[in-house]
Scaffold this active site. Structure first.
Site, PDB file in Angstrom:
ATOM      1  N   ASN A 286       0.797  -1.239   0.000  1.00  0.00           N
ATOM      2  CA  ASN A 286       0.000   0.000   0.000  1.00  0.00           C
ATOM      3  C   ASN A 286       0.828   1.287   0.000  1.00  0.00           C
ATOM      4  O   ASN A 286       0.390   2.298  -0.544  1.00  0.00           O
ATOM      5  CB  ASN A 286      -1.057  -0.017   1.117  1.00  0.00           C
TER       6      ASN A 286
ATOM      7  N   GLU B 216       4.411  -4.163  12.437  1.00  0.00           N
ATOM      8  CA  GLU B 216       3.428  -3.088  12.170  1.00  0.00           C
ATOM      9  C   GLU B 216       2.267  -3.757  11.468  1.00  0.00           C
ATOM     10  O   GLU B 216       2.375  -4.104  10.291  1.00  0.00           O
ATOM     11  CB  GLU B 216       4.055  -2.007  11.279  1.00  0.00           C
TER      12      GLU B 216
ATOM     13  N   CYS C 189      -3.336   1.322   6.830  1.00  0.00           N
ATOM     14  CA  CYS C 189      -3.581   0.722   8.154  1.00  0.00           C
ATOM     15  C   CYS C 189      -4.162   1.764   9.094  1.00  0.00           C
ATOM     16  O   CYS C 189      -4.838   1.437  10.056  1.00  0.00           O
ATOM     17  CB  CYS C 189      -2.279   0.188   8.715  1.00  0.00           C
TER      18      CYS C 189
ATOM     19  N   GLU D 119       8.119   2.519  14.662  1.00  0.00           N
ATOM     20  CA  GLU D 119       8.977   2.927  13.540  1.00  0.00           C
ATOM     21  C   GLU D 119       8.999   4.449  13.483  1.00  0.00           C
ATOM     22  O   GLU D 119       7.961   5.088  13.696  1.00  0.00           O
ATOM     23  CB  GLU D 119       8.445   2.353  12.226  1.00  0.00           C
TER      24      GLU D 119
HETATM   25  P1  NAP Z   1      -0.111  -9.089   3.949  1.00  0.00           P
HETATM   26  O1  NAP Z   1      -0.932  -9.959   3.117  1.00  0.00           O
HETATM   27  O2  NAP Z   1       0.071  -9.433   5.373  1.00  0.00           O
HETATM   28  O3  NAP Z   1       1.313  -9.010   3.224  1.00  0.00           O
HETATM   29  C1  NAP Z   1       2.356  -8.188   3.702  1.00  0.00           C
HETATM   30  C2  NAP Z   1       3.669  -8.750   3.223  1.00  0.00           C
HETATM   31  O4  NAP Z   1       3.869 -10.015   3.839  1.00  0.00           O
HETATM   32  C3  NAP Z   1       3.723  -8.999   1.707  1.00  0.00           C
HETATM   33  O5  NAP Z   1       5.012  -8.722   1.264  1.00  0.00           O
HETATM   34  C4  NAP Z   1       3.402 -10.472   1.627  1.00  0.00           C
HETATM   35  O6  NAP Z   1       3.827 -11.109   0.458  1.00  0.00           O
HETATM   36  C5  NAP Z   1       4.155 -10.978   2.849  1.00  0.00           C
HETATM   37  N1  NAP Z   1       3.764 -12.318   3.279  1.00  0.00           N
HETATM   38  C6  NAP Z   1       2.553 -12.892   3.244  1.00  0.00           C
HETATM   39  N2  NAP Z   1       2.626 -14.162   3.713  1.00  0.00           N
HETATM   40  C7  NAP Z   1       3.917 -14.372   4.057  1.00  0.00           C
HETATM   41  C8  NAP Z   1       4.625 -15.472   4.602  1.00  0.00           C
HETATM   42  N3  NAP Z   1       4.038 -16.619   4.885  1.00  0.00           N
HETATM   43  N4  NAP Z   1       5.949 -15.341   4.809  1.00  0.00           N
HETATM   44  C9  NAP Z   1       6.567 -14.190   4.520  1.00  0.00           C
HETATM   45  N5  NAP Z   1       5.954 -13.103   4.006  1.00  0.00           N
HETATM   46  C10 NAP Z   1       4.638 -13.195   3.782  1.00  0.00           C
HETATM   47  O7  NAP Z   1      -0.627  -7.587   3.931  1.00  0.00           O
HETATM   48  P2  NAP Z   1      -0.980  -6.697   2.648  1.00  0.00           P
HETATM   49  O8  NAP Z   1      -2.316  -7.097   2.176  1.00  0.00           O
HETATM   50  O9  NAP Z   1       0.148  -6.671   1.691  1.00  0.00           O
HETATM   51  O10 NAP Z   1      -1.027  -5.256   3.327  1.00  0.00           O
HETATM   52  C11 NAP Z   1      -2.122  -4.796   3.973  1.00  0.00           C
HETATM   53  C12 NAP Z   1      -2.004  -5.001   5.477  1.00  0.00           C
HETATM   54  O11 NAP Z   1      -0.843  -4.328   5.965  1.00  0.00           O
HETATM   55  C13 NAP Z   1      -3.163  -4.393   6.235  1.00  0.00           C
HETATM   56  O12 NAP Z   1      -3.563  -5.248   7.268  1.00  0.00           O
HETATM   57  C14 NAP Z   1      -2.577  -3.107   6.794  1.00  0.00           C
HETATM   58  O13 NAP Z   1      -3.239  -2.626   7.933  1.00  0.00           O
HETATM   59  C15 NAP Z   1      -1.187  -3.525   7.084  1.00  0.00           C
HETATM   60  N6  NAP Z   1      -0.299  -2.345   7.167  1.00  0.00           N
HETATM   61  C16 NAP Z   1       0.139  -1.970   8.396  1.00  0.00           C
HETATM   62  C17 NAP Z   1       0.941  -0.849   8.517  1.00  0.00           C
HETATM   63  C18 NAP Z   1       1.441  -0.429   9.869  1.00  0.00           C
HETATM   64  O14 NAP Z   1       2.397   0.339   9.900  1.00  0.00           O
HETATM   65  N7  NAP Z   1       0.853  -0.871  10.981  1.00  0.00           N
HETATM   66  C19 NAP Z   1       1.293  -0.111   7.388  1.00  0.00           C
HETATM   67  C20 NAP Z   1       0.822  -0.517   6.141  1.00  0.00           C
HETATM   68  C21 NAP Z   1       0.024  -1.649   6.055  1.00  0.00           C
HETATM   69  P3  NAP Z   1       2.728 -11.923  -0.438  1.00  0.00           P
HETATM   70  O15 NAP Z   1       1.744 -10.918  -0.860  1.00  0.00           O
HETATM   71  O16 NAP Z   1       3.513 -12.552  -1.520  1.00  0.00           O
HETATM   72  O17 NAP Z   1       2.083 -12.964   0.407  1.00  0.00           O
END
Ligand code: NAP
Length: 479
Positions: free
Chosen positions: A152, A251, A285, A459
Site C-alpha cells: 500500500n 506493524e 492501516c 517505527e
Molecule cells: P499481507 O498480506 O500481510 O502481506 C504483507 C507482506 O507479507 C507482503 O510482502 C506479503 O507477500 C508478505 N507475506 C505474506 N505471507 C507471508 C509469509 N508466509 N511469509 C513471509 N511473508 C509473507 O498484507 P498486505 O495485504 O500486503 O497489506 C495490507 C495489510 O498491511 C493491512 O492489514 C494493513 O493494515 C497492514 N499495514 C500496516 C501498517 C502499519 O504500519 N501498521 C502499514 C501498512 C500496512 P505476499 O503478498 O507474496 O504474500
C-alpha cells in the site's frame, strides 16, 4: 519505466532468479501487465542472506558519519527523482500521481531523519550501587535483518525500515510485496548510487513468500524481522521467529475509530474524515474504519461527508484531476463489495457510492453508509477501501467502550473542541497513536505503531533506531 531494474539485487549485483522464474506486475487501473520481475525462490533467498551475513561485520564497523552520509545522499536522489518514482508507484499501485508524489516526499524524509539519527547513537556509563564496579554501555547493531513490506505504501514502508537499519549498522534482506516490487528495486538502485556497500541491502522480489522467508527466519543467521502487513501474517511470522529467537518489530493491521463529539468543529471533523478515510483510497492501516458520531450531529456530518466524497473524481491515477485511483486488485475490490453488501443487508443506508463501475480496472467509488448495524462485518474487518461507515453514540463512556471493543489498537481519531475531553478520551483509547482534530498522524519524526494486535515496537521518531540496536554492558571493577 525503461531503466527500472527488474532483477534481484544480491551482493550489489543485479541477477535473475536461479530457476529463471519471473512474476508479472499489473497496472490496477487497466489490469494489463506492465512488466515482469525476477521471482526469487529459496535458493536466491539463501544467497541474499549469505550476502547480508558476509557484509555485516564490516558494515557494523563503518563510521556512523559515513552511514549517515549515504542516507543523506539517497534522500537527495529520491527528491531529485520525485516525478520518476511517483510515476512508477502510480503504475504498479494505482494511487493518483499527486498522492504518489506525497509518498515520495514522506519516504525520503525517513532517510533524512535517520541520517541525522545515525550520528546520535549513544551509550552510557555509571557507578554500580556497590560503589566499586563500573558499567559501560555501548549500542550495537542487532545484525542481519529480514524486512517484509506491503503494497500500500511501496516506497515509504521500505525507507521506514531501511533508514534505521542503515543508520544502526545492520545489513538487510528486503522482501517487498509482489504487487509492487518496482519501487523497492528503484530504491535499491538509488542506495547503490548513494554509496551503500555491496551486500548491505539485498532485495528479493517473489511470489513465493513462505518459501523465501521461512528458512531465513528459522535458520538462525537472520537476527531481526521487521514486518509490515496484516495481523494474520504477522502472527504466523512471530511463530516462525520464535524458533531461532529472532527479534521482531511488527506493524500490523488497524480498525481505527473516528469519534466526533457534539462539541466538535464540523468543518474540522469533515476535513479530518476526508484525510483519515481517503488517504491512499482507504488502503491504509491508519484508515478510519468506524465513524462514531454523536447522535445530535450525525445527520449533518453524514450529509456533508457524502457531499465531499461524492465530489471526488475516480479514475486512473495518471490522469489529471483524478482524486481516487483503483484499488490494488480484483480481490481487494471484491472484499470491499462484500463488506458493503453485508452492511446494506443489515439495514445500512447508502448516502453516496456503493456500486463498483463496469469496465476494466479495480475502481470503487467513494461511499458513505449511515445507520450501520454494529454487528456488520465491516466493524471488525479492515475495509481497505473508500467506504465510510457511520454509527451514532449518546455518551462518552459508551463510545470509548465501543471504540476499544476490537483486538486492534493502531490509531484513533478524536474530534472535540474541549481540551479536557480531548485528553481524557485520548488517554482511555487503547491505541498507539491519536489524531486530535486531525486525520493524519504519520510523520517520520514521530513513533509510529500500535498496541494490542496492531503490533510490537515503533517505527520512526527517536525510538525507531532502537529497534535495530542492542545494548552491550561492560562490567569494570575499579579497585
Ligand atoms: P499481507 O498480506 O500481510 O502481506 C504483507 C507482506 O507479507 C507482503 O510482502 C506479503 O507477500 C508478505 N507475506 C505474506 N505471507 C507471508 C509469509 N508466509 N511469509 C513471509 N511473508 C509473507 O498484507 P498486505 O495485504 O500486503 O497489506 C495490507 C495489510 O498491511 C493491512 O492489514 C494493513 O493494515 C497492514 N499495514 C500496516 C501498517 C502499519 O504500519 N501498521 C502499514 C501498512 C500496512 P505476499 O503478498 O507474496 O504474500
Amino acid at each position: 519505466m525503461t531503466d527500472t531494474p527488474t532483477q534481484l539485487f544480491i551482493g550489489g549485483a543485479w541477477v535473475d532468479a536461479a530457476d529463471g522464474a519471473t512474476l508479472p506486475v499489473d497496472d490496477p487501473a487497466t489490469g494489463e501487465i506492465l512488466c515482469h520481475v525476477a521471482d526469487a525462490g529459496a535458493k536466491d533467498a539463501k544467497l541474499a542472506e549469505e550476502a547480508a551475513v558476509a557484509a555485516q561485520e564490516t558494515w557494523a564497523r563503518t563510521a556512523p558519519r559515513a552511514r549517515s552520509e549515504i542516507l543523506r545522499r539517497a534522500y537527495e536522489l529520491i527528491i531529485e527523482r520525485t516525478d520518476e518514482l511517483a510515476h512508477l508507484m502510480t503504475a504498479e499501485m494505482g494511487k493518483p500521481l499527486a498522492e504518489a508524489r506525497g509518498e515520495v516526499a514522506y519516504a525520503a524524509e525517513f532517510f533524512r531523519w535517520f541520517s541525522e539519527e545515525a550520528v546520535r547513537i549513544d551509550g552510557g556509563s555509571g557507578v554500580l550501587p556497590d560503589g566499586r564496579n563500573r558499567m559501560l554501555l555501548s549500542r550495537r547493531p542487532v545484525g542481519p535483518c529480514l524486512l517484509i513490506t506491503p503494497w500500500n505504501f511501496p516506497l515509504a514502508m521500505g525507507t521506514r525500515k531501511i533508514g534505521p537499519a542503515v543508520a544502526a549498522g545492520c545489513t538487510m534482506v528486503l522482501k517487498p510485496a509482489p504487487q509492487t516490487p518496482l519501487s523497492s528495486l528503484a530504491l535499491a538502485a538509488i542506495l547503490q548510487e548513494a554509496g551503500l556497500p555491496d551486500g548491505v541491502l539485498n532485495v528479493v522480489t517473489t511470489s513465493r513468500a513462505g518459501e523465501v522467508c521461512e528458512p531465513l527466519l528459522r535458520g538462525g543467521r537472520i537476527r531481526k524481522l521487521s514486518f509490515t502487513g496484516s495481523t494474520g501474517v504477522g502472527r504466523l511470522l512471530l511463530a516462525q521467529s520464535a524458533e531461532a529467537v529472532v527479534r521482531t518489530s511488527m506493524e500490523l493491521g488497524g480498525n481505527a475509530p473516528f469519534v466526533v463529539f457534539e462539541d466538535a468543529d464540523p468543518d474540522k471533523a469533515v476535513d479530518g474524515a476526508m484525510v483519515a478515510k481517503m488517504r491512499n483510497m482507504g488502503e491504509a492501516c491508519t484508515a478510519a474504519n468506524r465513524f462514531f458520531v454523536h447522535r445530535s450531529v450525525a445527520e449533518e456530518f453524514g450529509r456533508r461527508l457524502a457531499e465531499r466524497m461524492g465530489a471526488l473524481v475516480v479514475g486512473p491515477g495518471t490522469r489529471d484531476g483524478v482524486d481516487v485511483g483503483p484499488l490494488i486488485d480484483r480481490t481487494g475490490r471484491a472484499k470491499v463489495e462484500e463488506l458493503v453488501a453485508d452492511a446494506v443487508e443489515r439495514g445500512a443506508r447508502v448516502l453516496v457510492g456503493g456500486r463498483a463501475p463496469e469496465g476494466p480496472g479495480c475502481f470503487y467509488p467513494p461511499t458513505v453508509l449511515t445507520d450501520v448495524d454494529p454487528g456488520s462485518r465491516l466493524m471488525d474487518t479492515e475495509i481497505f477501501g473508500p467506504v465510510a461507515a457511520i454509527l451514532t453514540f449518546d455518551d462518552e463512556d459508551e463510545v470509548i467502550r465501543r471504540a476499544n471493543d476490537t483486538p486492534w489498537g493502531l490509531v484513533g481519531y478524536v474530534f472535540t473542541e474541549s481540551l479536557d475531553r480531548a485528553l481524557r478520551v485520548s488517554e482511555r483509547l487503547e491505541v498507539g497513536m491519536v489524531g486530535l482534530n486531525t486525520g493524519l498522524v504519520s510523520n517520520p519524526a514521530a513513533p509510529f505503531g500500535g498496541v494490542k494486535q496492531s503490533g510490537l515496537g515503533r517505527e520512526g521518531g527517536r525510538v525507531g533506531i532502537d529497534e535495530f540496536l542492542e545494548y552491550q554492558y561492560l562490567a569494570v571493577p575499579v579497585s
